[in-house]
Design a protein around this motif. Structure first.
Motif, PDB file in Angstrom:
ATOM      1  N   UNK A  48       0.834  -1.211   0.000  1.00 27.47           N
ATOM      2  CA  UNK A  48       0.000   0.000   0.000  1.00 27.47           C
ATOM      3  C   UNK A  48       0.863   1.252   0.000  1.00 27.47           C
ATOM      4  N   UNK A  49       1.879   1.259   0.849  1.00 23.56           N
ATOM      5  CA  UNK A  49       2.795   2.393   0.924  1.00 23.56           C
ATOM      6  C   UNK A  49       3.521   2.583  -0.407  1.00 23.56           C
ATOM      7  N   UNK A  50       4.017   1.499  -0.974  1.00 21.92           N
ATOM      8  CA  UNK A  50       4.760   1.588  -2.232  1.00 21.92           C
ATOM      9  C   UNK A  50       3.862   1.981  -3.397  1.00 21.92           C
ATOM     10  N   UNK A  51       2.622   1.488  -3.412  1.00 25.33           N
ATOM     11  CA  UNK A  51       1.691   1.874  -4.480  1.00 25.33           C
ATOM     12  C   UNK A  51       1.440   3.377  -4.477  1.00 25.33           C
ATOM     13  N   UNK A  52       1.293   3.945  -3.288  1.00 23.56           N
ATOM     14  CA  UNK A  52       0.973   5.373  -3.167  1.00 23.56           C
ATOM     15  C   UNK A  52       2.181   6.282  -3.344  1.00 23.56           C
ATOM     16  N   UNK A  53       3.370   5.732  -3.236  1.00 17.73           N
ATOM     17  CA  UNK A  53       4.578   6.551  -3.386  1.00 17.73           C
ATOM     18  C   UNK A  53       5.295   6.190  -4.684  1.00 17.73           C
TER      19      UNK A  53
END
Length: 96
Positions: A48-53
């Motif tokens: 989730x963090x990597x998708x959004x960044x």
């Protein structure tokens, strides 16, 4: 330019934190900077963090441009494994 992840976000597992990192990286990249992104003291990033960044940036600028301008540094084995898996997902055409 060096950016320390823990100076930007308090966690590496939420979409909100990922988007915060995205905004900081996008602004730094708009200035023409190559970024050394330090993962020192941070936990392993979630999808989730990597998708959004990273994912948002990769979709905007392309994977090769992203990889040439954003360089993770001071990564643990676990962090490196998560980042490698995520990037391989983009290489194979599937968002991780």
């Amino acid at each position: 330019m060096k950016i320390k992840l823990t100076d930007v976000v308090s966690d590496t597992y939420t979409n909100t934190a990922g988007y915060t990192l995205y905004a900081v990286l996008k602004s730094a990249l708009a200035g023409g900077n190559q970024i050394s992104l330090s993962f020192s003291g941070a936990s392993a990033p979630s999808s989730s963090f990597l998708n959004s960044s990273f994912g948002n940036l990769i979709e905007e600028m392309g994977l090769d441009n992203f990889l040439s301008l954003v360089k993770p540094s001071e990564v643990t084995h676990t962090q490196a494994s998560m980042l490698k898996h995520y990037i391989q997902g983009f290489r194979s055409g599937a968002n991780a």
